[in-house]
Motif scaffolding. Sequence first.
Motif, PDB file in Angstrom:
ATOM      1  N   VAL A 153       1.173  -1.488  -0.104  1.00  0.00           N
ATOM      2  CA  VAL A 153       0.063  -0.126   0.116  1.00  0.00           C
ATOM      3  C   VAL A 153       1.164   1.030   0.034  1.00  0.00           C
ATOM      4  N   LYS A 154       0.388   2.297  -0.781  1.00  0.00           N
ATOM      5  CA  LYS A 154       1.076   3.279  -0.871  1.00  0.00           C
ATOM      6  C   LYS A 154       0.191   4.598  -0.506  1.00  0.00           C
ATOM      7  N   THR A 155       0.537   4.959   0.571  1.00  0.00           N
ATOM      8  CA  THR A 155      -0.778   6.150   0.932  1.00  0.00           C
ATOM      9  C   THR A 155       0.036   7.464   1.488  1.00  0.00           C
ATOM     10  N   PRO A 156      -0.911   8.226   0.388  1.00  0.00           N
ATOM     11  CA  PRO A 156      -0.316   9.389   0.083  1.00  0.00           C
ATOM     12  C   PRO A 156      -0.010   9.952   1.650  1.00  0.00           C
ATOM     13  N   SER A 157       1.014  10.993   1.701  1.00  0.00           N
ATOM     14  CA  SER A 157       1.140  11.354   2.902  1.00  0.00           C
ATOM     15  C   SER A 157       0.055  12.103   3.532  1.00  0.00           C
ATOM     16  N   GLY A 158      -0.341  11.869   5.367  1.00  0.00           N
ATOM     17  CA  GLY A 158      -1.633  12.842   5.240  1.00  0.00           C
ATOM     18  C   GLY A 158      -2.397  11.717   5.617  1.00  0.00           C
ATOM     19  N   GLY A 159      -2.411  10.816   4.325  1.00  0.00           N
ATOM     20  CA  GLY A 159      -4.189   9.747   4.325  1.00  0.00           C
ATOM     21  C   GLY A 159      -4.137   8.638   5.524  1.00  0.00           C
ATOM     22  N   VAL A 165      -4.155  -7.270  14.401  1.00  0.00           N
ATOM     23  CA  VAL A 165      -4.413  -7.537  12.697  1.00  0.00           C
ATOM     24  C   VAL A 165      -3.799  -6.324  11.539  1.00  0.00           C
ATOM     25  N   GLY A 166      -4.569  -5.344  11.879  1.00  0.00           N
ATOM     26  CA  GLY A 166      -4.883  -5.168  10.687  1.00  0.00           C
ATOM     27  C   GLY A 166      -3.350  -4.339  10.495  1.00  0.00           C
ATOM     28  N   VAL A 167      -3.124  -3.641  11.286  1.00  0.00           N
ATOM     29  CA  VAL A 167      -2.331  -2.398  11.249  1.00  0.00           C
ATOM     30  C   VAL A 167      -1.163  -3.998  11.180  1.00  0.00           C
ATOM     31  N   ALA A 168      -0.825  -5.022  11.614  1.00  0.00           N
ATOM     32  CA  ALA A 168       0.462  -6.042  11.590  1.00  0.00           C
ATOM     33  C   ALA A 168       0.438  -5.981   9.852  1.00  0.00           C
ATOM     34  N   TRP A 169      -1.071  -6.079   9.143  1.00  0.00           N
ATOM     35  CA  TRP A 169      -0.303  -6.334   7.625  1.00  0.00           C
ATOM     36  C   TRP A 169       0.164  -5.060   6.978  1.00  0.00           C
ATOM     37  N   LEU A 170      -0.734  -3.832   7.464  1.00  0.00           N
ATOM     38  CA  LEU A 170      -0.731  -3.027   6.748  1.00  0.00           C
ATOM     39  C   LEU A 170       1.264  -2.824   6.847  1.00  0.00           C
ATOM     40  N   LEU A 171       1.593  -2.685   8.063  1.00  0.00           N
ATOM     41  CA  LEU A 171       2.741  -1.801   8.241  1.00  0.00           C
ATOM     42  C   LEU A 171       4.461  -3.400   8.176  1.00  0.00           C
ATOM     43  N   ASP A 172       3.734  -4.458   7.932  1.00  0.00           N
ATOM     44  CA  ASP A 172       4.549  -5.176   7.274  1.00  0.00           C
ATOM     45  C   ASP A 172       5.315  -5.540   8.330  1.00  0.00           C
ATOM     46  N   VAL A 173       5.558  -5.602   9.318  1.00  0.00           N
ATOM     47  CA  VAL A 173       6.262  -5.749  10.813  1.00  0.00           C
ATOM     48  C   VAL A 173       6.461  -6.890  11.486  1.00  0.00           C
TER      49      VAL A 173
END
Length: 231
Positions: free
Chosen positions: A5-11, A84-92
Amino acid sequence: MNARVKTPSGGIDVLRVFSGPDRRHGNALGVVRDGARFPGRTARQALAAELGFSETVFVDDPERGTVDIYTPGLRLPFAGHPLVGVAWLLDVEVLEPEVGEVFVRDDGEFTWITVRAEWAPPRSLREYALPAEVDALEVPEPGEWVYAWAWQDEAAGRIRARAFPGRGDGIEEDEATGAAALLLTQRLGRALHITQGRGSQILTAPGPDGTVEIGGRVHLEAVLDAPAPAR
């Protein structure tokens, strides 16, 4: 940044967590990647209330996985579907909410977190004889946080569940709740495949020393422009 995911700054990323195999259902989650734009609990609580998701996560350090979780009405030291969601998003490999380190793995379809049962807030776990009884339940009046469940197939560990937060903050029924699934897994002492709400899927497995692994599918649904923080 996670290449998914490439999120715009501030998105603000809007994810679906614990969705079914057809990518339907699941619980909506707002993730503010640039948590520094909303410093302090007052600004974060206001944004969480404005967004209206059952939870919104603010990322304070994407490399270390430091995150801060809010419902529309209060701050949470721990919650299952946001992690679970933020783990997937940040890939950490590790997240750091207030309660402590949360270890993460991804098997290609499901994102998994390992958490401790004592981190989950109290829930009233109400067993029903049949899934149809759970399906027929009306939303109760605000008050007790209720997780209603019944065996679909006890031998296979399959469960039908619905969740009623009872908070009076506009979230009458929570579509998919990792913390409640955690407590039910601890009580039953076995791996579970839970179908919750309209068709969300949550997988769990008990681990050593009071830990439980919670897994689910996650996908990006939308990216919103974040409003300017209140001054």
